[in-house]
Design a protein around this motif. Structure first.
Motif, PDB file in Angstrom:
ATOM      1  N   LYS A 280       0.825  -1.224   0.000  1.00  0.00           N
ATOM      2  CA  LYS A 280       0.000   0.000   0.000  1.00  0.00           C
ATOM      3  C   LYS A 280       0.855   1.269   0.000  1.00  0.00           C
ATOM      4  O   LYS A 280       0.586   2.216  -0.735  1.00  0.00           O
ATOM      5  CB  LYS A 280      -0.899  -0.035   1.243  1.00  0.00           C
ATOM      6  CG  LYS A 280      -1.758   1.196   1.464  1.00  0.00           C
ATOM      7  CD  LYS A 280      -2.587   0.998   2.731  1.00  0.00           C
ATOM      8  CE  LYS A 280      -3.351   2.233   3.128  1.00  0.00           C
ATOM      9  NZ  LYS A 280      -4.089   2.014   4.399  1.00  0.00           N
ATOM     10  N   HIS A 281       1.891   1.302   0.848  1.00  0.00           N
ATOM     11  CA  HIS A 281       2.693   2.522   0.983  1.00  0.00           C
ATOM     12  C   HIS A 281       4.012   2.477   0.205  1.00  0.00           C
ATOM     13  O   HIS A 281       4.837   3.384   0.330  1.00  0.00           O
ATOM     14  CB  HIS A 281       2.961   2.813   2.463  1.00  0.00           C
ATOM     15  CG  HIS A 281       1.712   3.097   3.246  1.00  0.00           C
ATOM     16  ND1 HIS A 281       0.850   4.123   2.907  1.00  0.00           N
ATOM     17  CD2 HIS A 281       1.178   2.486   4.322  1.00  0.00           C
ATOM     18  CE1 HIS A 281      -0.155   4.130   3.764  1.00  0.00           C
ATOM     19  NE2 HIS A 281       0.001   3.158   4.623  1.00  0.00           N
ATOM     20  N   LYS A 282       4.189   1.402  -0.592  1.00  0.00           N
ATOM     21  CA  LYS A 282       5.397   1.260  -1.427  1.00  0.00           C
ATOM     22  C   LYS A 282       6.677   1.376  -0.587  1.00  0.00           C
ATOM     23  O   LYS A 282       7.589   2.152  -0.884  1.00  0.00           O
ATOM     24  CB  LYS A 282       5.395   2.295  -2.566  1.00  0.00           C
ATOM     25  CG  LYS A 282       4.191   2.139  -3.491  1.00  0.00           C
ATOM     26  CD  LYS A 282       4.245   3.128  -4.645  1.00  0.00           C
ATOM     27  CE  LYS A 282       3.210   2.838  -5.713  1.00  0.00           C
ATOM     28  NZ  LYS A 282       1.814   2.756  -5.236  1.00  0.00           N
ATOM     29  N   VAL A 283       6.718   0.579   0.470  1.00  0.00           N
ATOM     30  CA  VAL A 283       7.835   0.619   1.418  1.00  0.00           C
ATOM     31  C   VAL A 283       9.121   0.131   0.748  1.00  0.00           C
ATOM     32  O   VAL A 283       9.124  -0.873   0.025  1.00  0.00           O
ATOM     33  CB  VAL A 283       7.499  -0.244   2.667  1.00  0.00           C
ATOM     34  CG1 VAL A 283       8.725  -0.435   3.559  1.00  0.00           C
ATOM     35  CG2 VAL A 283       6.342   0.386   3.445  1.00  0.00           C
ATOM     36  N   SER A 284      10.216   0.854   0.980  1.00  0.00           N
ATOM     37  CA  SER A 284      11.523   0.498   0.394  1.00  0.00           C
ATOM     38  C   SER A 284      12.388  -0.282   1.376  1.00  0.00           C
ATOM     39  O   SER A 284      13.079  -1.220   1.008  1.00  0.00           O
ATOM     40  CB  SER A 284      12.302   1.766   0.000  1.00  0.00           C
ATOM     41  OG  SER A 284      11.448   2.757  -0.496  1.00  0.00           O
ATOM     42  N   GLN A 285      12.404   0.175   2.651  1.00  0.00           N
ATOM     43  CA  GLN A 285      13.197  -0.494   3.688  1.00  0.00           C
ATOM     44  C   GLN A 285      12.254  -0.946   4.799  1.00  0.00           C
ATOM     45  O   GLN A 285      11.438  -0.153   5.287  1.00  0.00           O
ATOM     46  CB  GLN A 285      14.254   0.450   4.289  1.00  0.00           C
ATOM     47  CG  GLN A 285      15.377   0.822   3.325  1.00  0.00           C
ATOM     48  CD  GLN A 285      15.112   2.113   2.581  1.00  0.00           C
ATOM     49  OE1 GLN A 285      14.005   2.657   2.620  1.00  0.00           O
ATOM     50  NE2 GLN A 285      16.114   2.609   1.886  1.00  0.00           N
ATOM     51  N   PHE A 286      12.379  -2.213   5.193  1.00  0.00           N
ATOM     52  CA  PHE A 286      11.498  -2.814   6.194  1.00  0.00           C
ATOM     53  C   PHE A 286      12.359  -3.368   7.314  1.00  0.00           C
ATOM     54  O   PHE A 286      13.262  -4.173   7.074  1.00  0.00           O
ATOM     55  CB  PHE A 286      10.681  -3.930   5.531  1.00  0.00           C
ATOM     56  CG  PHE A 286       9.763  -4.681   6.458  1.00  0.00           C
ATOM     57  CD1 PHE A 286       8.680  -4.062   7.053  1.00  0.00           C
ATOM     58  CD2 PHE A 286       9.987  -6.031   6.715  1.00  0.00           C
ATOM     59  CE1 PHE A 286       7.823  -4.770   7.891  1.00  0.00           C
ATOM     60  CE2 PHE A 286       9.131  -6.755   7.548  1.00  0.00           C
ATOM     61  CZ  PHE A 286       8.056  -6.118   8.149  1.00  0.00           C
ATOM     62  N   TYR A 287      12.108  -2.923   8.550  1.00  0.00           N
ATOM     63  CA  TYR A 287      12.971  -3.246   9.698  1.00  0.00           C
ATOM     64  C   TYR A 287      12.094  -3.804  10.803  1.00  0.00           C
ATOM     65  O   TYR A 287      11.220  -3.099  11.321  1.00  0.00           O
ATOM     66  CB  TYR A 287      13.635  -1.934  10.137  1.00  0.00           C
ATOM     67  CG  TYR A 287      14.789  -2.015  11.108  1.00  0.00           C
ATOM     68  CD1 TYR A 287      15.693  -3.073  11.111  1.00  0.00           C
ATOM     69  CD2 TYR A 287      15.007  -0.963  12.002  1.00  0.00           C
ATOM     70  CE1 TYR A 287      16.772  -3.082  11.985  1.00  0.00           C
ATOM     71  CE2 TYR A 287      16.084  -0.966  12.875  1.00  0.00           C
ATOM     72  CZ  TYR A 287      16.972  -2.034  12.870  1.00  0.00           C
ATOM     73  OH  TYR A 287      18.039  -2.034  13.743  1.00  0.00           O
ATOM     74  N   THR A 288      12.275  -5.092  11.139  1.00  0.00           N
ATOM     75  CA  THR A 288      11.399  -5.720  12.131  1.00  0.00           C
ATOM     76  C   THR A 288      12.217  -6.651  13.023  1.00  0.00           C
ATOM     77  O   THR A 288      13.438  -6.733  12.908  1.00  0.00           O
ATOM     78  CB  THR A 288      10.225  -6.440  11.435  1.00  0.00           C
ATOM     79  OG1 THR A 288       9.207  -6.741  12.391  1.00  0.00           O
ATOM     80  CG2 THR A 288      10.672  -7.728  10.755  1.00  0.00           C
ATOM     81  N   ALA A 289      11.522  -7.362  13.922  1.00  0.00           N
ATOM     82  CA  ALA A 289      12.202  -8.215  14.906  1.00  0.00           C
ATOM     83  C   ALA A 289      12.123  -9.688  14.512  1.00  0.00           C
ATOM     84  O   ALA A 289      11.133 -10.119  13.907  1.00  0.00           O
ATOM     85  CB  ALA A 289      11.563  -8.016  16.275  1.00  0.00           C
ATOM     86  N   PRO A 290      13.131 -10.485  14.890  1.00  0.00           N
ATOM     87  CA  PRO A 290      13.069 -11.927  14.619  1.00  0.00           C
ATOM     88  C   PRO A 290      11.801 -12.588  15.156  1.00  0.00           C
ATOM     89  O   PRO A 290      11.278 -13.521  14.548  1.00  0.00           O
ATOM     90  CB  PRO A 290      14.318 -12.471  15.332  1.00  0.00           C
ATOM     91  CG  PRO A 290      15.273 -11.324  15.321  1.00  0.00           C
ATOM     92  CD  PRO A 290      14.422 -10.101  15.491  1.00  0.00           C
ATOM     93  N   THR A 291      11.287 -12.093  16.292  1.00  0.00           N
ATOM     94  CA  THR A 291      10.040 -12.640  16.849  1.00  0.00           C
ATOM     95  C   THR A 291       8.916 -12.561  15.833  1.00  0.00           C
ATOM     96  O   THR A 291       8.163 -13.518  15.630  1.00  0.00           O
ATOM     97  CB  THR A 291       9.600 -11.833  18.091  1.00  0.00           C
ATOM     98  OG1 THR A 291      10.731 -11.692  18.932  1.00  0.00           O
ATOM     99  CG2 THR A 291       8.486 -12.507  18.823  1.00  0.00           C
ATOM    100  N   ALA A 292       8.775 -11.388  15.205  1.00  0.00           N
ATOM    101  CA  ALA A 292       7.711 -11.205  14.204  1.00  0.00           C
ATOM    102  C   ALA A 292       7.967 -12.112  13.002  1.00  0.00           C
ATOM    103  O   ALA A 292       7.040 -12.737  12.476  1.00  0.00           O
ATOM    104  CB  ALA A 292       7.652  -9.746  13.764  1.00  0.00           C
ATOM    105  N   ILE A 293       9.219 -12.199  12.594  1.00  0.00           N
ATOM    106  CA  ILE A 293       9.557 -13.034  11.428  1.00  0.00           C
ATOM    107  C   ILE A 293       9.199 -14.501  11.708  1.00  0.00           C
ATOM    108  O   ILE A 293       8.571 -15.172  10.886  1.00  0.00           O
ATOM    109  CB  ILE A 293      11.058 -12.889  11.076  1.00  0.00           C
ATOM    110  CG1 ILE A 293      11.365 -11.443  10.658  1.00  0.00           C
ATOM    111  CG2 ILE A 293      11.455 -13.863   9.962  1.00  0.00           C
ATOM    112  CD1 ILE A 293      12.843 -11.091  10.683  1.00  0.00           C
ATOM    113  N   ARG A 294       9.573 -14.987  12.898  1.00  0.00           N
ATOM    114  CA  ARG A 294       9.289 -16.391  13.239  1.00  0.00           C
ATOM    115  C   ARG A 294       7.786 -16.649  13.331  1.00  0.00           C
ATOM    116  O   ARG A 294       7.294 -17.694  12.904  1.00  0.00           O
ATOM    117  CB  ARG A 294       9.986 -16.765  14.557  1.00  0.00           C
ATOM    118  CG  ARG A 294      11.493 -16.949  14.406  1.00  0.00           C
ATOM    119  CD  ARG A 294      12.111 -17.519  15.658  1.00  0.00           C
ATOM    120  NE  ARG A 294      12.046 -16.608  16.779  1.00  0.00           N
ATOM    121  CZ  ARG A 294      13.035 -15.805  17.162  1.00  0.00           C
ATOM    122  NH1 ARG A 294      14.172 -15.793  16.501  1.00  0.00           N
ATOM    123  NH2 ARG A 294      12.894 -15.017  18.210  1.00  0.00           N
TER     124      ARG A 294
END
Length: 635
Positions: A334-348
């Motif tokens: 939706k917002h055409k995000v270029s860089q995405f920064y998150t936590a391993p918890t969310a990824i798992r």
């Protein structure tokens, strides 16, 4: 040559070597060329590691809000500074331009001044992830007030501890907040916290959920009418480089949380520089960090780092699972995000769900994906790389802490070759060393040591609020002349660093540092409990979860273990917050203790992990027989 932007690996090594050989010249040039100053510094850095006294850009005069907003207005006034994505996807997203943000922050700054807030006063901010949170922080920075943001998931008791410690004069909160399909009451938590906090004279309340709340006369004021009546012209306060910008509390391994103090100029330079280089940010990119602003990640990489670079940053109110598990991917599209920064918890957590959640969204705008909060395990790294980055987006696995102010060891996107589970190389200006138990530097590779930093960097926290001795004891006493991070690490043959985890009594759960002492204190408040010990154990989503060993006052058969477990967790929730609840509990008759009365936690950790192979030296234990008893009782 500008040192601000690193273009390739050769340049990284050139900049890195320069930053180690001539740190004053290196940081002086970056500071001079990329920020607006009222007055230049007389010394780039002045420090004494033995006394934990560190100053950057001494005698310089500057204002953080002016550097985040005002200096961009001519060139980027109509560019979007903040995209606010609400919890409910049917609610309209909000695009706030740099001009809008300037107006909002000036109005808020005037409201704060009218309410008697002056330079140096502390303001506690307890808000959900809404624009007013960013505006309040920047307004504090504009007038020289010191903000203390408290994550809006902490209990009244935890909030009160933080308000009392820093002697806050004001609280900014809201009637409530939205989190997935829940409405969270926030104002009532503040009301309860303030029963113990006489220093707070006013509470500004944002209307977000329109829930019924109690407004205390002569203390509580709705914010919006004050903003409506405020002028949008506000002169930025001239701040000294070492004036505190904010206090942010982090868990200590003992005692109450530590109020880490970050000062203005060094933090400004470091958060801006690291944002630009780690994420390879370019002018029209859209940057999204999914953290809560209540943590350092949100301070540095949702707010200050991006805005100092004139970037567009996303603030997301909700959770990755609401309305369903495609929410993150839907927002990126939706917002055409270029860089995405998150936590391993969310990824798992997301990796456990059906891949269709990702596949129905176009993630083609993504250029860089990042990980923060704890080391990312190899399986999660590959899932992230294959399915989110489609093997085209470099993963920046970043290591840093509340105390460091910004990223310390990380790949630089499109520059550093990545290696799963390794944070790779230090950023320019960062001089890591590994120390053994005898305090001797480890020169060899593939050997785990205590990770220390040998020379100050601009983003380093300057002290613990009101307790410099504790700061010195915690970070500078274990290895004299060096900053001790509390983490263990190893280095491979090419110089890449891998973080092996905490070496003290702090457990990282879902990326949040949780000190064991406050949780144990909460458990011990339960009338049935005599003593307790908390350790972390592996969890396939959270990374680590909490395992509690509990000694009850009355031995014999426990009538209802399930109820007692719930009551103990409720105690933790009330005293610390829901994030600190136990996943497992084991009732024991004793704990392994040394003759001096210290609990040998490494033994409890190994038992919780199901590893009974080698407990190391147990000769100092007063009661070695308890080990077999605890193993036998492990379920």
């Amino acid at each position: 040559m500008s040192y601000y932007k690193i273009e390739n690996l050769e340049q990284y090594f050139k900049h890195y070597n320069k930053s180690v050989r001539e740190p004053r010249k290196f940081w002086g040039k970056i500071a001079e060329e990329n920020f607006t100053w009222y007055q230049q510094w007389d010394k780039v850095v002045d420090f004494n590691m033995a006394d934990a006294e560190i100053k950057w850009f001494t005698e310089a005069k500057v204002n953080m809000a002016k550097n985040c907003i005002d200096r961009h207005l001519n060139k980027r006034g109509e560019k979007t500074a903040i995209i606010f994505e609400p919890n409910d996807p049917t609610e309209q997203a909000l695009h706030i331009t740099y001009n809008d943000l300037h107006q909002r922050v000036c109005k808020m700054a005037n409201v704060l001044r009218e309410q008697g807030i002056e330079k140096g006063d502390r303001v506690c901010i307890y808000l959900p992830m809404i624009p007013e949170l960013a505006v309040s922080m920047l307004a504090c920075a504009r007038i020289g007030a010191i903000h203390s943001v408290v994550f809006a998931g902490f209990s009244a008791s935890a909030v009160a501890t933080r308000i009392l410690d820093s002697d806050c004069k004001m609280v900014i909160t809201s009637d409530g907040g939205y989190r997935g399909n829940k409405t969270i009451e926030l104002k009532s938590i503040i009301d309860e916290a303030l029963e113990k906090c006489p220093s707070v004279s006013s509470v500004l309340v944002v209307k977000r959920t329109n829930t019924e709340i109690t407004m205390k006369q002569d203390r509580d004021i709705w914010l919006q009418p004050l903003l409506d009546g405020a002028s949008d012209n506000s002169v930025a306060e001239i701040m000294d480089s070492e004036d505190p910008l904010f206090i942010l509390y982090t868990s200590g391994s003992t005692g109450k949380p530590k109020g880490m103090v970050h000062t203005t100029a060094g933090y400004m330079v470091y958060s801006a520089y690291t944002f630009k280089n780690v994420f390879n940010y370019e002018e029209n990119d859209i940057f999204w960090c999914t953290a809560d602003i209540g943590w350092i990640t949100g301070h540095s990489y949702i707010l200050y780092g991006p805005l100092l670079n004139g970037a567009t940053t996303v603030i997301f109110e909700g959770v990755p699972s609401y309305p369903d598990f495609s929410r993150f991917w839907e927002i990126i599209e939706k917002h055409k995000v270029s860089q995405f920064y998150t936590a391993p918890t969310a990824i798992r957590a997301l990796a456990k769900e059906n891949l269709e959640y990702i596949q129905k969204h176009h993630l083609k705008t993504l250029k860089v994906i990042g990980s923060v909060g704890e080391p990312i395990n190899e399986e999660a790294w590959h899932w992230y790389n294959d399915n989110v980055g489609t093997k085209k987006c470099p993963i920046v696995d970043t290591w840093w802490q509340t105390e460091t102010g910004g990223i310390m060891i990380s790949p630089l996107a499109f520059i550093t070759p990545t290696k799963p589970t390794y944070a790779t190389l230090p950023l320019p200006g960062v001089q890591p060393v590994l120390m053994d138990d005898k305090g001797i530097e480890i020169e060899r590779n593939q050997e785990v040591g205590s990770l220390c930093i040998a020379f100050p960097w601009p983003g380093i926290a300057r002290t613990i609020w009101g307790n410099h001795q504790r700061y010195k004891d915690t970070y500078f006493s274990a290895f004299p002349g060096k900053f001790f991070t509390g983490d263990g690490a190893l280095r491979d043959e090419v110089g890449y660093y891998r973080i092996t985890g905490r070496v003290d009594d702090v457990v990282i759960v879902s990326g949040h540092n949780l000190g064991t002492a406050p949780i144990e204190d909460a458990i011990n408040e339960h009338p049935a409990v005599a003593e307790s010990a908390i350790v972390g154990f592996p969890h396939d989503v959270k990374g680590k979860a909490l395992y509690g060993y509990v000694i009850l006052k009355e031995t014999g058969e426990i009538r209802n273990k399930e109820n007692l477990f719930k009551e103990i967790n409720q105690h933790i929730s009330d005293h610390v917050g829901p994030i600190a609840k136990l996943d497992k509990i084991q009732y024991v008759s004793g704990l392994p203790k040394t003759r001096s009365g210290k609990i040998m936690r490494r033994i409890l950790r190994k038992i919780a992990e199901g590893d009974f192979s080698n407990f190391g030296d147990t000769s100092t234990l007063l009661n070695p027989e308890i080990i077999e008893e605890i193993i036998a009782g492990k379920h």
